[in-house]
Scaffold this active site. Sequence first.
Site, mmCIF file in Angstrom:
data_model
loop_
_atom_site.group_PDB
_atom_site.id
_atom_site.type_symbol
_atom_site.label_atom_id
_atom_site.label_comp_id
_atom_site.label_asym_id
_atom_site.label_seq_id
_atom_site.Cartn_x
_atom_site.Cartn_y
_atom_site.Cartn_z
ATOM 1 N N SER A 136 0.468 -1.005 0.046
ATOM 2 C CA SER A 136 0.190 0.268 -0.666
ATOM 3 C C SER A 136 1.111 1.429 0.142
ATOM 4 C CB SER A 136 -0.751 -0.151 1.172
ATOM 5 O OG SER A 136 -1.471 1.741 1.698
ATOM 6 N N TYR A 149 -1.807 -0.825 10.595
ATOM 7 C CA TYR A 149 -1.858 -1.356 9.047
ATOM 8 C C TYR A 149 -0.776 -0.539 8.328
ATOM 9 C CZ TYR A 149 -3.616 -1.131 4.465
ATOM 10 O OH TYR A 149 -3.846 -1.323 3.381
HETATM 11 N N1 LIG Z 1 -8.907 -1.048 -0.838
HETATM 12 C C1 LIG Z 1 -7.719 0.139 -0.832
HETATM 13 O O1 LIG Z 1 -7.376 1.192 -0.500
HETATM 14 C C2 LIG Z 1 -6.378 -0.910 -0.340
HETATM 15 C C3 LIG Z 1 -5.475 0.388 -0.893
HETATM 16 C C4 LIG Z 1 -4.136 -0.228 -0.247
HETATM 17 C C5 LIG Z 1 -3.476 -1.627 -0.275
HETATM 18 N N2 LIG Z 1 -4.063 -2.426 -0.618
HETATM 19 C C6 LIG Z 1 -4.876 -3.415 -0.052
HETATM 20 O O2 LIG Z 1 -5.403 -4.369 -0.980
HETATM 21 C C7 LIG Z 1 -4.976 -6.015 -0.782
HETATM 22 C C8 LIG Z 1 -7.128 -6.157 -1.577
HETATM 23 O O3 LIG Z 1 -8.036 -4.817 -0.977
HETATM 24 P P1 LIG Z 1 -8.714 -4.317 -0.884
HETATM 25 O O4 LIG Z 1 -9.752 -3.843 -1.324
HETATM 26 O O5 LIG Z 1 -9.720 -5.524 -2.808
HETATM 27 O O6 LIG Z 1 -10.237 -4.866 -0.343
HETATM 28 P P2 LIG Z 1 -11.464 -5.786 0.657
HETATM 29 O O7 LIG Z 1 -12.484 -5.800 -1.011
HETATM 30 O O8 LIG Z 1 -12.203 -5.291 1.491
HETATM 31 O O9 LIG Z 1 -11.000 -7.542 0.561
HETATM 32 C C9 LIG Z 1 -9.964 -7.474 1.388
HETATM 33 C C10 LIG Z 1 -10.087 -9.509 1.145
HETATM 34 O O10 LIG Z 1 -9.172 -10.094 2.051
HETATM 35 C C11 LIG Z 1 -9.991 -11.178 1.448
HETATM 36 N N3 LIG Z 1 -9.381 -11.445 3.370
HETATM 37 C C12 LIG Z 1 -9.342 -10.924 4.328
HETATM 38 N N4 LIG Z 1 -9.081 -11.700 6.056
HETATM 39 C C13 LIG Z 1 -9.056 -12.826 5.342
HETATM 40 C C14 LIG Z 1 -8.644 -13.315 5.594
HETATM 41 N N5 LIG Z 1 -7.963 -13.561 7.563
HETATM 42 N N6 LIG Z 1 -8.624 -14.992 5.042
HETATM 43 C C15 LIG Z 1 -8.855 -14.927 4.103
HETATM 44 N N7 LIG Z 1 -8.669 -14.191 3.432
HETATM 45 C C16 LIG Z 1 -9.088 -12.687 3.757
HETATM 46 C C17 LIG Z 1 -11.435 -10.884 1.750
HETATM 47 O O11 LIG Z 1 -12.052 -11.837 1.348
HETATM 48 P P3 LIG Z 1 -13.249 -12.822 2.954
HETATM 49 O O12 LIG Z 1 -13.962 -11.856 3.712
HETATM 50 O O13 LIG Z 1 -14.766 -13.308 1.956
HETATM 51 O O14 LIG Z 1 -12.106 -13.578 3.802
HETATM 52 C C18 LIG Z 1 -11.127 -10.136 0.819
HETATM 53 O O15 LIG Z 1 -11.455 -10.526 -0.975
HETATM 54 C C19 LIG Z 1 -5.374 -5.314 0.969
HETATM 55 O O16 LIG Z 1 -4.217 -5.873 1.577
HETATM 56 C C20 LIG Z 1 -5.032 -4.396 1.382
HETATM 57 O O17 LIG Z 1 -4.382 -3.804 2.345
HETATM 58 C C21 LIG Z 1 -6.096 -1.843 -0.895
#
Ligand SMILES: NC(=O)c1ccc[n+]([C@@H]2O[C@H](COP(=O)([O-])OP(=O)(O)OC[C@H]3O[C@@H](n4cnc5c(N)ncnc54)[C@H](OP(=O)(O)O)[C@@H]3O)[C@@H](O)[C@H]2O)c1
Length: 254
Positions: A136, A149
Site C-alpha cells: 500500500s 496497518y
Molecule cells: N482498498 C484500498 O484502499 C487499498 C489500498 C492499498 C492497499 N490495499 C490492500 O489491497 C488488498 C485488497 O484489499 P481490497 O481493497 O480489495 O479490500 P476488500 O475488498 O475488503 O478485500 C479484502 C479481501 O481479503 C480477504 N480476506 C481478508 N481477511 C482474510 C482472511 N483472514 N482469510 C482469507 N481471506 C481474507 C477478503 O475475503 P473474505 O472476507 O471473504 O475472507 C477479501 O476478499 C489488501 O491487502 C489491502 O490492504 C487496499
Amino acid sequence: MNNIIIITGASSGIGREFAYQLDKSMKKIDEFWLVARRSERLDDLESKLSHKCRKFAMDITVKDEVSFLADQVKDSGSCVRMLINCAGFGILGKFKDQDYKDIQGMIRTNCESLTEMTYRMIPYMKKGSRIIQLASSAAFVPQINFSVYAATKSYVLSFSRSLREELRAQKIYVTAVCPGPVDTEFFEIAEKKGTNMSVKDYFMTTPMVVVDKALRCSRYRIPVCVPTFGMLFFEGVCKKFPHSWILFFSRFMK
Ligand SMILES: NC(=O)c1ccc[n+]([C@@H]2O[C@H](COP(=O)([O-])OP(=O)(O)OC[C@H]3O[C@@H](n4cnc5c(N)ncnc54)[C@H](OP(=O)(O)O)[C@@H]3O)[C@@H](O)[C@H]2O)c1
C-alpha cells in the site's frame, strides 16, 4: 503439468478484479485457485470466469490452512505460475483505543499469512513464475490513526523487495503493489469503528486501474508498482522530506 494462478482475497475488491483481468489474458493457465472466507462470493466469481476454478473458502490466519493449500498444490502436481496475495485489511483508529483482536488480525493477515503463503508456494514455482504482493502507499511513511496497518504494509514492501533479489537467480519475479485509496469494501471495514479518513476521497481510484497497472508492472518485472500519479507524488514527498515533517503536517489532516 497443471499451471495454476492462486489469488487470495478473491471474494472482493482488488483480488476479484485480478481474477477478471487474468481470466481474459492468461489463456494458457489451466486453473484459477481462489481463496477467501466467503464461499458464496467465490461461487459467484467462478460463475463469471471462463477458466476452471478451485475454490478454497478458508481463513488464511487459521493454523494449518495455508499448509493444507500447499499440500493440495503438491498432490495435484501443479505449478504455481502466479501467486497474488491480496487478502488483507486495516482498521482506522488510535492504537490505544483499538481492540487487540483487530490489531492481531491485521498483523496475522497482512504479514504472517502473506509470508507463509509465499514461503509454502515457492517450491511449486518455476522459471518465469510471478508473485504479486499487495502492499500500500501506507507503506511509505508512518500513518497516524493507521499505525499498525501502515506498519504491516511497510513489512510487505520491505519483504517483497528483498525477496525479489533472492529469487532473481531462479527467474521468479516479485512485484509489490502500492495503491492509495481504492474503491472497494476496504474502507467499510477500515472505518467501521468510527474513525474516518476524509482525505481518501481526493485520491480514490478503482480496482480496474490498480490491477491493470499491477499486471503491467509484473509483466515487465518492475519491483514496486505505484499505480496512480497522486501516489507517485506522495512517494516522492516521502522520499524527499524527513518523515518527522510529514508526520507533523499529517496531524492537521483528517
Ligand atoms: N482498498 C484500498 O484502499 C487499498 C489500498 C492499498 C492497499 N490495499 C490492500 O489491497 C488488498 C485488497 O484489499 P481490497 O481493497 O480489495 O479490500 P476488500 O475488498 O475488503 O478485500 C479484502 C479481501 O481479503 C480477504 N480476506 C481478508 N481477511 C482474510 C482472511 N483472514 N482469510 C482469507 N481471506 C481474507 C477478503 O475475503 P473474505 O472476507 O471473504 O475472507 C477479501 O476478499 C489488501 O491487502 C489491502 O490492504 C487496499
